[in-house]
Design a protein around this motif. Structure first.
Motif, short mmCIF file in Angstrom:
data_model
loop_
_atom_site.label_atom_id
_atom_site.label_comp_id
_atom_site.label_asym_id
_atom_site.label_seq_id
_atom_site.Cartn_x
_atom_site.Cartn_y
_atom_site.Cartn_z
N GLY A 704 0.81 -1.21 0.00
CA GLY A 704 0.00 0.00 0.00
C GLY A 704 0.84 1.26 0.00
N ASP A 705 1.94 1.27 0.79
CA ASP A 705 2.80 2.45 0.86
C ASP A 705 3.44 2.77 -0.48
OD1 ASP A 705 2.18 2.68 3.50
OD2 ASP A 705 4.12 2.01 4.27
N VAL A 706 3.95 1.73 -1.14
CA VAL A 706 4.69 1.97 -2.37
C VAL A 706 3.76 2.43 -3.49
CG1 VAL A 706 4.64 -0.42 -3.25
CG2 VAL A 706 6.55 1.05 -3.82
N MET A 707 2.58 1.84 -3.59
CA MET A 707 1.67 2.25 -4.64
C MET A 707 1.09 3.63 -4.37
SD MET A 707 0.52 1.62 -7.56
CE MET A 707 0.79 -0.13 -7.94
N ALA A 708 0.82 3.96 -3.09
CA ALA A 708 0.30 5.29 -2.76
C ALA A 708 1.30 6.37 -3.13
CB ALA A 708 -0.04 5.34 -1.28
N LEU A 709 2.58 6.17 -2.80
CA LEU A 709 3.59 7.17 -3.14
C LEU A 709 3.74 7.31 -4.65
CD1 LEU A 709 5.85 9.15 -2.42
CD2 LEU A 709 7.42 7.20 -2.37
N ALA A 710 3.81 6.18 -5.37
CA ALA A 710 3.97 6.24 -6.81
C ALA A 710 2.79 6.96 -7.46
CB ALA A 710 4.12 4.83 -7.38
N ASP A 711 1.58 6.70 -6.99
CA ASP A 711 0.39 7.37 -7.53
C ASP A 711 0.45 8.87 -7.29
OD1 ASP A 711 -1.20 5.47 -8.82
OD2 ASP A 711 -1.99 4.71 -6.93
N THR A 712 0.79 9.26 -6.07
CA THR A 712 0.85 10.69 -5.73
C THR A 712 1.94 11.38 -6.53
OG1 THR A 712 0.15 10.10 -3.49
CG2 THR A 712 1.01 12.31 -3.82
N ALA A 713 3.12 10.71 -6.67
CA ALA A 713 4.22 11.29 -7.45
C ALA A 713 3.82 11.47 -8.91
CB ALA A 713 5.46 10.41 -7.33
N ALA A 714 3.14 10.47 -9.47
CA ALA A 714 2.72 10.56 -10.87
C ALA A 714 1.75 11.73 -11.08
CB ALA A 714 2.06 9.24 -11.29
N GLN A 715 0.80 11.90 -10.17
CA GLN A 715 -0.16 13.00 -10.29
C GLN A 715 0.55 14.35 -10.19
OE1 GLN A 715 -3.16 12.34 -7.27
NE2 GLN A 715 -3.60 10.27 -8.01
N ALA A 716 1.54 14.43 -9.28
CA ALA A 716 2.27 15.69 -9.12
C ALA A 716 3.08 16.02 -10.37
CB ALA A 716 3.19 15.60 -7.91
N VAL A 717 3.75 15.03 -10.95
CA VAL A 717 4.56 15.27 -12.15
C VAL A 717 3.68 15.65 -13.32
CG1 VAL A 717 6.11 14.21 -13.82
CG2 VAL A 717 6.45 13.79 -11.39
N LYS A 718 2.56 14.93 -13.50
CA LYS A 718 1.67 15.22 -14.63
C LYS A 718 1.08 16.62 -14.52
CE LYS A 718 0.61 10.35 -15.40
NZ LYS A 718 -0.37 9.24 -15.22
#
Length: 790
Positions: A704-718
């Motif tokens: 859960g931690d790894v997918m939550a961070l990756a999702d948040t990072a992707a949204q921020a970059v986009k």
């Protein structure tokens, strides 16, 4: 330092978008584009300056930490005699530790109050570290988005990281005095051992080093006895000393054929300028001889040559050949050396005492006093890319370094990377072709052998076994290539279908027989063999597939009178084991070699006339877009071991997909035709070399931690990307092996048509992750120009 109003985490943009004429230019432009992008204490770009270096108020020090910033310290009153300068090493207090740091900036101000600055504990070096080493480390840090302190720390020899003074290690060399030259052993009467030592020195007019004397059974007391009698004296010299031979060559150069001579002439024309060349020669075409003759020309100009080879297994044979050719010091730089040996070689290169330096990827950071040429052998090999920590590519850094020094660089390969081929075809590199082998036989073509519906024994089908038997009967040698260690890929239950799987990774356990165990080749977990199936209790457990151990056992059963040599990572752990086995093979008696890709490249096996590839299908349908390129290179390289001397060679490739269009194209028309097809596919799909990639990897024991961070990072970059036509963020997606070593792995990819825009997005992402509280619970990294998506 950036100006006070510099926005933290924002990359400096290139002033202009210009057409760039070489890969090295593009790397340099990209490095400059992200110069200030690490943190609010960003590391400035450009060359090191010596402004007010004698009386600075603040020293900006790079420390071996993952933090992307410099750390400010106060100079102490007991400074170096020549003053404080960038490049000097110092001892500093960092938390509760004392660390070796490197001064990067000498300036008059700090963002911190002077009272908060700790003093330098002690200086280590009066003189700074070599300028070319420091320049390359700074570039690598910028381009690969890695902390400068950690980059510099990793590129130094271990002894220098530990604070050893910057001075070459010396040794004593003992000589006879003029008086001693006129005295013989009999003149010393009852001092028999001193007499014997005197005679030994008479036999060596150039003197003997102390270690060579003690190896003969003599003692220091006996040496000092001769010195007290004024018969011998000692002087200190560097451990690696450059002799001044009348002739550079110890053996004459070989006669070149027309293609080789043309390539040599082009290389010699460009000895005074940056001159990137792709030496594209079929296996056995004599690329090494061209390297040797280029190095000879470099040495004659009193310059140094740096040669990079992909793997440590190739270093001993390369060293042997180069030392046999030249009468000057040839030093090695690789991980198999002791810390002391590596430091001695580093100093010899830095001082110019070693005109020839050979090493694996980390040798690209070796300082040279008088750089003259760089050679990257097997430039396509993935071993040249570091896969953790500072994820640099030695070939690309070699290009940048050659451009910085204004010297020629040669990239050699029988199967060039698609990036290098694209650069050659666009005119960024000179494309030098060698289509003829040094022997009179043409390279063997791949013969596809359909395995469908055929029984096999240890992975070998009957027709192939018959061909092996005929080859051995003719007095030749056979290489059986199977790129899988162990006895079998896994162990399976014939009753319920259970398979031995790793509890820490999404992978099956490999069955080994020597010693008997189940092993994971990803996390190195070891398990004893079960007596029965853990699911149903059946005792009918059987190996599935074949590995090197099973192929070795099968061939030993089929041909009991023929020696079988297995070469893989398990069988060559002992020092010199690989070279010992290859020396046995080179005697020429009929034998069978079973091996992994360790055997596929660089080795000259003149008595091998048949190569059998047990299974060519592993890389055909992998998820990584580079898998087919790498598989084709491996097949062509292993095929090149056959027919390199007096007899023609054959290559039998067993496959379940003999009608695969890519495999058929490789077999019928060769690697270059397949490369043309793959390049067109990459262009249409907007993949390298027509687009530039950065891969962010996230891992954590908690999914859960790894997918939550990756999702948040992707949204921020986009949300940050303003020009999504040129730069895109793809993902996040699970890694091809999602669970490895008990951790979940997720990936996020940045893709761009421009290197500078890719680095801007990458730098912003790194700054965002550095400031994110979520990221502190997850391990993450960024890989610029990734060579694998695993």
């Amino acid at each position: 330092m950036p100006p006070p109003d510099h926005e933290p985490g924002t990359a400096y943009r290139l002033s202009t978008a210009v057409a760039i004429c070489s890969a090295a230019d593009r790397l340099s432009q990209a490095g400059n584009a992200i110069e200030g992008a690490y943190s609010s204490r960003a590391i400035p770009g450009g060359q090191l300056t010596n402004t007010d270096i004698h009386v600075p108020t603040v020293l900006g020090v790079a420390l071996p930490t993952p933090v992307r910033r410099l750390f400010d310290y106060r100079p102490n009153q007991d400074g170096p005699p020549t003053g404080w300068r960038p490049g000097q090493r110092v001892w500093v207090s960092f938390g509760r530790r004392e660390l070796v740091g490197i001064i990067i900036e000498c300036r008059q101000y700090s963002e911190l109050p002077a009272s908060d600055l700790k003093p330098i504990l002690a200086w280590i070096d009066d003189a700074p570290l070599p300028a070319d080493w420091l320049w390359l480390g700074r570039f690598a840090s910028r381009y690969y988005q890695h902390a400068l302190g950690d980059t510099l720390h990793q590129s130094l020899p271990a002894r220098l990281r530990q604070g050893r003074p910057l001075a070459a290690r010396t040794q004593e060399r003992w000589h006879l005095t003029d008086k001693g030259k006129g005295v013989r052993a009999a003149d010393l009467g009852r001092a028999k051992r001193q007499g014997a030592l005197l005679e030994l020195l008479h036999q060596h007019p150039r003197g003997l080093v102390h270690s060579a004397i003690t190896a003969q059974g003599f003692t220091r007391e006996q040496l000092e006895g001769l010195r007290d009698k004024c018969l011998a004296y000692a002087h200190a010299e560097p451990v690696i000393e450059a002799p001044r031979p009348q002739h550079i060559l110890a053996e004459p150069a070989l006669t070149l054929n027309q293609e080789q001579a043309a390539a040599r002439a082009i290389l010699h024309e460009g000895l005074d300028s940056f001159h990137p060349c792709l030496l594209h020669g079929v296996t056995g075409s004599g690329k090494t001889e061209i390297y040797l003759q280029l190095i000879e020309a470099v040495i004659k100009r009193d310059r140094q040559a740096l040669i990079l080879v992909p793997e440590i297994g190739l270093t001993p044979q390369t060293l042997t050949r180069f030392r046999r050719r030249f009468q000057v010091p040839v030093v090695a730089m690789h991980s198999g050396l002791t810390d002391t040996e590596r430091l001695d070689a580093w100093f010899a290169a830095m001082s110019g005492r070693a005109p020839v330096v050979i090493g694996t990827r980390s040798a690209v950071f070796t300082p040279l006093a008088r750089p003259g040429a760089i050679i990257v052998d097997e430039e396509h090999d993935t071993s040249l890319k570091q896969q953790d920590g500072l994820r640099y590519h030695a070939r690309d850094l070699a290009l940048v370094r050659a451009r910085h020094h204004g010297i020629p660089i040669v990239l050699g390969s029988a199967t060039p990377s698609l990036e290098s081929l694209a650069n050659a075809r666009s005119g960024h590199y000179r494309h030098l072709r060698l289509t003829q082998r040094a022997s009179r036989h043409a390279p063997a073509r791949l013969e596809l052998v359909d395995m469908r519906g055929r029984t096999n024994r240890g992975g070998l089908i009957p027709g192939v076994i018959d061909t092996i038997e005929a080859t051995l009967r003719a007095g030749h040698q056979v290489l059986v290539f199977i790129n899988r260690r162990g006895f079998a890929p896994t162990l399976a239950c014939q009753s319920c279908g259970w398979m031995a799987e790793c509890s820490h990774c999404d992978a099956r356990l490999t069955l080994h027989r020597q010693p008997p165990l189940l092993a994971c080749h990803h996390c190195e977990a070891r398990h004893s063999l079960p007596d029965a199936c853990p699911d149903c209790g059946s005792a009918d457990l059987r190996p599935l597939g074949a590995g090197t151990e099973r192929a070795e056992e099968t061939l030993a059963d089929l041909f009991p009178d023929t020696p079988v040599h297995r070469i893989d990572r398990d069988s060559t752990r002992r020092k010199d084991a690989l070279e010992h086995t290859l020396n046995e093979v080179r005697r020429g008696t009929p034998c069978l070699l079973v091996g992994t890709q360790m055997l596929a490249k660089g080795h000259h096996l003149p008595h091998v006339t048949l190569v059998v590839v047990v299974n060519a299908d592993a890389g055909l349908y992998a998820s990584d877009f580079r898998a087919l390129e790498h598989s084709a290179q491996l097949l062509e390289q292993v095929a090149g071991r056959a027919g390199r001397a007096h007899h023609p060679g054959r290559v039998l490739v067993q496959t379940l997909h003999s009608d695969d269009p890519h495999l058929s194209l490789l077999a019928e028309k060769g690697y270059e035709a397949l490369a043309d097809s793959l390049l067109e596919e990459r262009r249409v799909a907007a993949l390298p070399p027509y687009r530039y990639l950065a891969l962010a990897r996230f891992e954590s024991p908690r999914e859960g931690d790894v997918m939550a961070l990756a999702d948040t990072a992707a949204q921020a970059v986009k949300a940050r990307l303003t020009d999504q036509a040129h730069t895109q963020c793809l993902g996040p997606v699970p890694a091809p092996m999602e669970r490895r070593q008990g951790r979940y792995h997720v990936q996020l990819m940045l893709s761009s048509t421009h290197r500078s825009k890719l680095h801007e997005a990458s730098a912003w992402l790194i700054d965002w992750l550095d400031r994110s509280s979520q990221a502190r619970r997850v391990r993450w990294s960024l890989d610029i120009d990734p060579q694998t998506l695993s």
